[in-house]
Motif scaffolding. Structure first.
Motif, PDB file in Angstrom:
ATOM      1  N   GLY A 184       3.542   1.516  -3.232  1.00  0.00           N
ATOM      2  CA  GLY A 184       3.490   0.391  -3.753  1.00  0.00           C
ATOM      3  C   GLY A 184       4.088  -0.853  -2.740  1.00  0.00           C
ATOM      4  N   SER A 185       4.263  -0.323  -1.372  1.00  0.00           N
ATOM      5  CA  SER A 185       4.960  -1.261  -0.620  1.00  0.00           C
ATOM      6  C   SER A 185       3.896  -2.522  -0.048  1.00  0.00           C
ATOM      7  CB  SER A 185       5.371  -0.592   0.796  1.00  0.00           C
ATOM      8  OG  SER A 185       4.370   0.217   1.412  1.00  0.00           O
ATOM      9  N   ASP A 186       2.696  -1.793   0.172  1.00  0.00           N
ATOM     10  CA  ASP A 186       1.588  -2.858   0.373  1.00  0.00           C
ATOM     11  C   ASP A 186       1.470  -4.000  -0.587  1.00  0.00           C
ATOM     12  OD1 ASP A 186       0.581  -1.204  -1.269  1.00  0.00           O
ATOM     13  OD2 ASP A 186      -1.306  -0.855  -0.406  1.00  0.00           O
ATOM     14  N   ALA A 187       1.582  -3.632  -1.720  1.00  0.00           N
ATOM     15  CA  ALA A 187       1.390  -4.705  -2.914  1.00  0.00           C
ATOM     16  C   ALA A 187       2.672  -5.506  -3.130  1.00  0.00           C
ATOM     17  CB  ALA A 187       1.019  -3.923  -4.293  1.00  0.00           C
ATOM     18  N   ILE A 188       3.784  -5.035  -2.805  1.00  0.00           N
ATOM     19  CA  ILE A 188       5.072  -5.759  -2.996  1.00  0.00           C
ATOM     20  C   ILE A 188       5.208  -6.579  -1.879  1.00  0.00           C
ATOM     21  CG2 ILE A 188       7.401  -5.404  -2.863  1.00  0.00           C
ATOM     22  CD1 ILE A 188       7.267  -2.857  -4.493  1.00  0.00           C
ATOM     23  N   SER A 189       4.735  -6.421  -0.616  1.00  0.00           N
ATOM     24  CA  SER A 189       4.975  -7.281   0.493  1.00  0.00           C
ATOM     25  C   SER A 189       3.922  -8.207   0.577  1.00  0.00           C
ATOM     26  CB  SER A 189       4.889  -6.311   1.871  1.00  0.00           C
ATOM     27  OG  SER A 189       3.461  -5.756   2.076  1.00  0.00           O
TER      28      SER A 189
END
Length: 322
Positions: A236-241
């Motif tokens: 989920g790092s791409d969505a959060i960033s």
């Protein structure tokens, strides 16, 4: 209820009384009379040329803060031709909902990750799957957590996103432990079964096979050093960033300030600040006979400017140095 003169005339005394009481309650609930009187008192003291502009700015401080109403995420292509995720931030402010800012996710070009052209197609499929999962996260659980949040409070937004990241990490850890338990059970079943593992060559057999290969002209096998494995990011790092980036841009747009100023104002300290650009380093190259011999070498000098110079003075430092 219709408030036109015709409809009011058709109401009974009791209905008119109830309507007046509702209006008085509404005005008292929002302190409309008190706040308008306060702005009018300041207007009479200041006496500005733009009367209605002063009234608008004076009443603006009583407006509700801009609230995040919706997040839209969909796949698109950036300027480099790479598949990325685009996020649109819808904000409700002054009874109007509109897109305030948009942001694109950052991805490395797939051509840099593939050693052969044949390896690109699987990478394209993985990228599309990751973008689809990213859009689902943004329009689903992330939107549920950020709905109604103040778009100008970046710390609160990032705190909500951090909690979502912790939940995804805990789910991924539980899934990994479950897979490890399943693999261990399969290993136990294999040992208790009647299957026989493949025969392992002894050291003598390995030496003999190498001698046979040498006689046949094949030689010993060459060990190929593999490239470093790709960096693994948390789930989920791409969505959060990209969501945090888009909301940060929205906060700066709502304040009508540059992005760097909005980021600086998000810190806990709120004292007066003076902003300045970092001083750039200056590289100077010298070409010619700089050492004995027949080679014409190049010398490189790195100049560190003093703090008394400004950015524009250092950037214009193009005079030849002695």
């Amino acid at each position: 209820m219709d408030s036109s003169p015709t409809s009011l005339a058709s109401l009974s005394e009791r209905e008119l009384h109830e309507l007046r009481q509702q209006a008085l309650g509404y005005l008292k609930q929002h302190q409309i009379q008190t706040r308008i009187e306060n702005v009018l008192n300041h207007l009479c003291v200041q006496r500005p040329d733009d009367v209605f502009g002063y009234l608008a700015s004076g009443l603006q401080e009583y407006c509700q803060p801009p609230a995040i109403s919706r997040l839209d995420a969909y796949p698109t292509v950036n300027s480099d031709g790479c598949d990325v995720t685009k996020v649109d931030v819808y904000v409700t402010y002054k009874n109007e909902t509109k897109v305030v800012a948009s942001a694109l996710s950052s991805h490395q070009p797939l051509e840099l990750q593939a050693s052969k052209v044949d390896d690109l197609q699987p990478l394209y499929e993985q990228r599309k799957t990751a973008i689809g999962r990213c859009c689902e996260h943004i329009t689903g659980p992330i939107q549920d957590r950020l709905g109604g949040e103040n778009a100008g409070l970046q710390l609160a937004v990032d705190d909500a996103l951090r909690k979502f990241a912790d939940e995804l990490a805990a789910q991924e850890k539980a899934r990994s432990e479950e897979d490890a338990t399943g693999g261990l059970q399969q290993s136990i079943d294999f040992e208790s079964g009647k299957q026989t593992p493949a025969k392992i060559k002894s050291g003598k057999d390995s030496v003999r096979s190498q001698k046979k290969d040498a006689k046949k002209g094949r030689g010993a096998s060459i060990e190929v050093i593999q490239n470093d494995p790709p960096e693994v990011f948390p789930p989920g790092s791409d969505a959060i960033s990209v969501t945090s980036k888009a909301i940060c841009l929205a906060g700066a747009a709502l304040k009508e300030v540059p992005l760097y100023q909005h980021i600086a104002e998000c810190s806990a300290r709120q004292e007066d600040r003076t902003y300045s650009l970092p001083l750039p380093l200056v590289t100077v190259f010298e070409h010619g006979k700089t050492a004995p011999g027949k080679l014409a070498l190049i010398k490189e000098f790195l100049l560190f400017p003093s703090e008394r110079f400004t950015f524009h003075e250092v950037a214009g430092l193009d005079n030849p140095l002695g």
